[in-house]
Enzyme design. Structure first.
Site, PDB file in Angstrom:
ATOM      1  CB  CYS A  86      -1.076  -0.050   0.980  1.00  0.00           C
ATOM      2  SG  CYS A  86      -2.278   0.880   0.860  1.00  0.00           S
ATOM      3  CG  HIS A 180      -3.089  -3.835   2.813  1.00  0.00           C
ATOM      4  ND1 HIS A 180      -2.050  -3.324   3.890  1.00  0.00           N
ATOM      5  CD2 HIS A 180      -3.945  -2.837   2.567  1.00  0.00           C
ATOM      6  CE1 HIS A 180      -2.280  -1.808   3.713  1.00  0.00           C
ATOM      7  NE2 HIS A 180      -3.400  -1.610   3.018  1.00  0.00           N
ATOM      8  CD  GLU A 182      -0.317  -6.048   5.298  1.00  0.00           C
ATOM      9  OE1 GLU A 182      -0.797  -4.674   5.463  1.00  0.00           O
ATOM     10  OE2 GLU A 182      -0.472  -6.376   4.143  1.00  0.00           O
TER      11      GLU A 182
END
Length: 241
Positions: A86, A180, A182
């Site tokens: 990001c 994202h 994660e």
């Protein structure tokens, strides 16, 4: 294990699933707030730049960004594998000569279906993800700024109708992602409900839609992180390649 610098740009960000997945892949994530960044990448075999709700050149509000950009320049020059998420991907684009636009009109929230492009064939990170190219790449998005112009040396790997530059590679060992991997899908249910409502977004169906693709998202995200970890190991073993 090989140490990897993980830059914490915002206190609201976190390692998320990387806290488990990086060690599983033989990497030791060292989480460092932006204000405490080292002067060089000495002792680190890779770099992960996490997200944040500001522009990559907002030095007035976030003075540490100058050092983060300098470390990114070093990673590119020395061939240290880098993964920008990001804001981190936007910072990579900015450093490499691309264009990042605030409130670009490419706002995305929640679980999004992305298209892996033919140029990703053979890419060390995106070339062999489960479920693609026969189906979409399912990833969590949460941004209103975006990369609107790729760096001259950038190769576009992933796109979507809502936001063109979803993932790109600069050189051989640096990747910028707008999404994202994660982030856990269940985290969508904790996002600021009032802020979403001001944007005309109902959090409940957004959270439900994220959970509906949780299995695909986890498999693809885990494979992506593992593939990047393999790049780190290969670079540590033979930095010249």
């Amino acid at each position: 294990m090989t140490r990897v610098l993980v830059v914490l740009n915002s206190p609201t960000s976190s390692l998320g699933r990387l806290e488990q997945w990086l060690p599983e892949a033989g990497l030791d994530p060292v989480l460092v707030p932006g204000a405490e960044l080292p002067e060089t990448l000495a002792g680190f075999g890779g770099v992960v730049l996490l997200g944040g709700g500001f522009m990559p050149d907002d030095d007035a509000g976030h003075p540490f960004l100058a050092r983060e950009r300098a470390l990114t320049v070093q990673a590119l020059a020395d061939g240290v594998p880098l993964l920008g998420l990001c804001l981190g991907g936007q910072l990579l684009a900015h450093v490499a000569g691309g264009t990042v636009t605030a409130r670009s009109g490419e706002t995305e929230r929640g679980m999004c279906a992305l298209t892996v492009l033919p140029d990703a064939v053979g890419d060390p990170v995106f070339g062999d993800l489960p479920g693609v190219p026969d189906g979409p790449l399912w990833m969590i998005e949460n941004h209103e700024d975006s990369v609107t112009g790729l760096p001259p040396s950038g190769t576009l790997l992933v796109t979507s109708d809502a936001c063109r530059n979803q993932a790109f590679r600069v050189g051989e060992r640096a990747w910028g992602l707008q999404f994202h991997p994660e982030a856990r899908p269940e985290r969508v249910a904790t996002w600021d409900e009032a802020a979403l409502s001001e944007q005309g977004i109902d959090r409940a169906p957004l959270a439900e839609a994220a959970l509906a693709r949780a299995d695909e998202n986890e498999a693809q995200s885990r494979a992506l992180v593992r593939a990047w970890a393999d790049v780190v190991h290969a670079a540590v073993k033979d930095p010249a390649k």
